[in-house]
Design a protein around this motif. Sequence first.
Motif, PDB file in Angstrom:
ATOM      1  N   LEU A   7       0.831  -1.198   0.000  1.00 16.66           N
ATOM      2  CA  LEU A   7       0.000   0.000   0.000  1.00 16.66           C
ATOM      3  C   LEU A   7       0.865   1.247   0.000  1.00 16.66           C
ATOM      4  CD1 LEU A   7      -2.318  -1.185   2.864  1.00 16.66           C
ATOM      5  CD2 LEU A   7      -2.983  -1.029   0.469  1.00 16.66           C
ATOM      6  N   MET A   8       0.375   2.283  -0.654  1.00 19.19           N
ATOM      7  CA  MET A   8       1.029   3.575  -0.603  1.00 19.19           C
ATOM      8  C   MET A   8      -0.038   4.602  -0.260  1.00 19.19           C
ATOM      9  SD  MET A   8       3.533   5.480  -3.310  1.00 19.19           S
ATOM     10  CE  MET A   8       2.345   6.081  -4.483  1.00 19.19           C
ATOM     11  N   GLY A   9       0.201   5.368   0.779  1.00 21.98           N
ATOM     12  CA  GLY A   9      -0.760   6.374   1.192  1.00 21.98           C
ATOM     13  C   GLY A   9      -0.134   7.375   2.134  1.00 21.98           C
ATOM     14  N   ARG A  10      -0.964   8.255   2.654  1.00 22.16           N
ATOM     15  CA  ARG A  10      -0.500   9.295   3.573  1.00 22.16           C
ATOM     16  C   ARG A  10      -0.976   8.998   4.992  1.00 22.16           C
ATOM     17  NH1 ARG A  10       2.206  13.126   1.133  1.00 22.16           N
ATOM     18  NH2 ARG A  10       1.791  13.547  -1.048  1.00 22.16           N
ATOM     19  N   LEU A  11      -0.087   9.222   5.961  1.00 22.82           N
ATOM     20  CA  LEU A  11      -0.451   9.016   7.360  1.00 22.82           C
ATOM     21  C   LEU A  11      -1.527  10.005   7.771  1.00 22.82           C
ATOM     22  CD1 LEU A  11       2.298   7.406   7.404  1.00 22.82           C
ATOM     23  CD2 LEU A  11       2.409   8.104   9.775  1.00 22.82           C
ATOM     24  N   ALA A  12      -2.553   9.496   8.443  1.00 19.61           N
ATOM     25  CA  ALA A  12      -3.672  10.332   8.871  1.00 19.61           C
ATOM     26  C   ALA A  12      -3.361  11.078  10.167  1.00 19.61           C
ATOM     27  CB  ALA A  12      -4.921   9.480   9.047  1.00 19.61           C
ATOM     28  N   ALA A  13      -2.381  10.606  10.930  1.00 15.90           N
ATOM     29  CA  ALA A  13      -1.993  11.252  12.191  1.00 15.90           C
ATOM     30  C   ALA A  13      -0.555  10.860  12.503  1.00 15.90           C
ATOM     31  CB  ALA A  13      -2.919  10.812  13.319  1.00 15.90           C
ATOM     32  N   ASP A  14       0.050  11.582  13.426  1.00 17.86           N
ATOM     33  CA  ASP A  14       1.402  11.226  13.857  1.00 17.86           C
ATOM     34  C   ASP A  14       1.359   9.872  14.569  1.00 17.86           C
ATOM     35  OD1 ASP A  14       2.481  13.603  12.921  1.00 17.86           O
ATOM     36  OD2 ASP A  14       2.301  14.622  14.845  1.00 17.86           O
ATOM     37  N   PRO A  15       2.228   8.935  14.178  1.00 17.50           N
ATOM     38  CA  PRO A  15       2.258   7.639  14.870  1.00 17.50           C
ATOM     39  C   PRO A  15       2.865   7.787  16.259  1.00 17.50           C
ATOM     40  CG  PRO A  15       3.971   7.734  13.202  1.00 17.50           C
ATOM     41  CD  PRO A  15       3.185   9.001  13.077  1.00 17.50           C
ATOM     42  N   GLU A  16       2.394   6.954  17.196  1.00 16.33           N
ATOM     43  CA  GLU A  16       2.907   6.978  18.565  1.00 16.33           C
ATOM     44  C   GLU A  16       3.503   5.626  18.897  1.00 16.33           C
ATOM     45  OE1 GLU A  16       0.173   8.365  21.526  1.00 16.33           O
ATOM     46  OE2 GLU A  16      -0.739   9.770  20.120  1.00 16.33           O
ATOM     47  N   LEU A  17       4.704   5.636  19.430  1.00 15.10           N
ATOM     48  CA  LEU A  17       5.380   4.403  19.819  1.00 15.10           C
ATOM     49  C   LEU A  17       4.930   3.986  21.216  1.00 15.10           C
ATOM     50  CD1 LEU A  17       7.532   2.394  18.781  1.00 15.10           C
ATOM     51  CD2 LEU A  17       9.206   3.700  20.075  1.00 15.10           C
ATOM     52  N   ARG A  18       4.596   2.723  21.371  1.00 17.97           N
ATOM     53  CA  ARG A  18       4.203   2.181  22.670  1.00 17.97           C
ATOM     54  C   ARG A  18       5.036   0.948  22.956  1.00 17.97           C
ATOM     55  NH1 ARG A  18      -2.336   2.709  22.741  1.00 17.97           N
ATOM     56  NH2 ARG A  18      -2.362   4.965  22.726  1.00 17.97           N
ATOM     57  N   GLN A  19       5.022   0.539  24.202  1.00 19.98           N
ATOM     58  CA  GLN A  19       5.721  -0.668  24.627  1.00 19.98           C
ATOM     59  C   GLN A  19       4.699  -1.653  25.173  1.00 19.98           C
ATOM     60  OE1 GLN A  19       9.133  -1.018  24.246  1.00 19.98           O
ATOM     61  NE2 GLN A  19       9.075   0.984  23.279  1.00 19.98           N
ATOM     62  N   THR A  20       4.805  -2.923  24.766  1.00 19.25           N
ATOM     63  CA  THR A  20       3.948  -3.951  25.338  1.00 19.25           C
ATOM     64  C   THR A  20       4.443  -4.224  26.755  1.00 19.25           C
ATOM     65  OG1 THR A  20       5.321  -5.771  24.548  1.00 19.25           O
ATOM     66  CG2 THR A  20       3.557  -4.993  23.072  1.00 19.25           C
ATOM     67  N   PRO A  21       3.670  -4.934  27.580  1.00 19.85           N
ATOM     68  CA  PRO A  21       4.122  -5.230  28.948  1.00 19.85           C
ATOM     69  C   PRO A  21       5.486  -5.923  29.004  1.00 19.85           C
ATOM     70  CG  PRO A  21       1.806  -5.730  28.745  1.00 19.85           C
ATOM     71  CD  PRO A  21       2.289  -5.395  27.362  1.00 19.85           C
ATOM     72  N   ASN A  22       5.835  -6.682  27.943  1.00 18.31           N
ATOM     73  CA  ASN A  22       7.157  -7.337  27.947  1.00 18.31           C
ATOM     74  C   ASN A  22       8.201  -6.545  27.159  1.00 18.31           C
ATOM     75  OD1 ASN A  22       5.652  -7.989  25.733  1.00 18.31           O
ATOM     76  ND2 ASN A  22       6.253 -10.118  25.641  1.00 18.31           N
ATOM     77  N   VAL A  24       8.184  -4.847  24.127  1.00 25.49           N
ATOM     78  CA  VAL A  24       8.285  -4.856  22.670  1.00 25.49           C
ATOM     79  C   VAL A  24       7.657  -3.577  22.115  1.00 25.49           C
ATOM     80  CG1 VAL A  24       7.603  -6.065  20.559  1.00 25.49           C
ATOM     81  CG2 VAL A  24       8.240  -7.367  22.592  1.00 25.49           C
ATOM     82  N   SER A  25       8.351  -2.912  21.198  1.00 29.56           N
ATOM     83  CA  SER A  25       7.849  -1.686  20.579  1.00 29.56           C
ATOM     84  C   SER A  25       6.739  -2.003  19.588  1.00 29.56           C
ATOM     85  CB  SER A  25       8.976  -0.976  19.830  1.00 29.56           C
ATOM     86  OG  SER A  25      10.022  -0.651  20.706  1.00 29.56           O
ATOM     87  N   VAL A  26       5.677  -1.180  19.610  1.00 27.67           N
ATOM     88  CA  VAL A  26       4.557  -1.349  18.693  1.00 27.67           C
ATOM     89  C   VAL A  26       3.942   0.016  18.408  1.00 27.67           C
ATOM     90  CG1 VAL A  26       2.869  -1.798  20.525  1.00 27.67           C
ATOM     91  CG2 VAL A  26       2.429  -2.658  18.214  1.00 27.67           C
ATOM     92  N   THR A  27       3.420   0.178  17.190  1.00 23.14           N
ATOM     93  CA  THR A  27       2.643   1.355  16.847  1.00 23.14           C
ATOM     94  C   THR A  27       1.500   0.933  15.934  1.00 23.14           C
ATOM     95  OG1 THR A  27       2.692   3.627  16.011  1.00 23.14           O
ATOM     96  CG2 THR A  27       4.025   2.028  14.814  1.00 23.14           C
ATOM     97  N   ALA A  28       0.391   1.596  16.081  1.00 28.79           N
ATOM     98  CA  ALA A  28      -0.764   1.394  15.206  1.00 28.79           C
ATOM     99  C   ALA A  28      -1.099   2.752  14.606  1.00 28.79           C
ATOM    100  CB  ALA A  28      -1.941   0.832  15.985  1.00 28.79           C
ATOM    101  N   PHE A  29      -1.288   2.786  13.305  1.00 26.59           N
ATOM    102  CA  PHE A  29      -1.597   4.045  12.633  1.00 26.59           C
ATOM    103  C   PHE A  29      -2.500   3.767  11.441  1.00 26.59           C
ATOM    104  CE2 PHE A  29       2.405   2.363  11.099  1.00 26.59           C
ATOM    105  CZ  PHE A  29       2.348   2.480   9.723  1.00 26.59           C
TER     106      PHE A  29
END
Length: 147
Positions: A7-22, A24-29
Amino acid sequence: MLNKAILMGRLAADPELRQTPNGVSVTAFRIAVNRTYNRDLTDWIDIVAWRQQAEFVCKYFQKGSMIIVEGSIQTRNYEDKNGNKRTAVEVVADQVHFAESKNAQRSSSQNFPLPTEMNEPAKGTGFSVGNMDDYEELDTDDGDLPF
């Protein structure tokens, strides 16, 4: 079977980095993707990136940035805070790439319209990325897949 999405597109918002309880880095955008047969319509695609891909996206991309995502489509079921059963459809990013130069990124992020100014789906018709606590890291280092 083959499950590959590019896919090619434009980000709808700034992505935010989160950490799982163990840890691991994750982001949803979400990215806005124009339809090929009708440029006036936009689809909103939910993306999830883990580990280095998540860190890369959060470090180098911002709202309005053009991004290329290679990944696979996944569906998952969850229960929302009101007890309703929901299904989420999203792309799990295997690779992310720049789709424009730094100068183009800077100018496009300033001119990218807000989702309300575009043809975002009506409430209740789109899918939600859901709560980050709904994600579970699978330990696949041993080579066995969970299915």
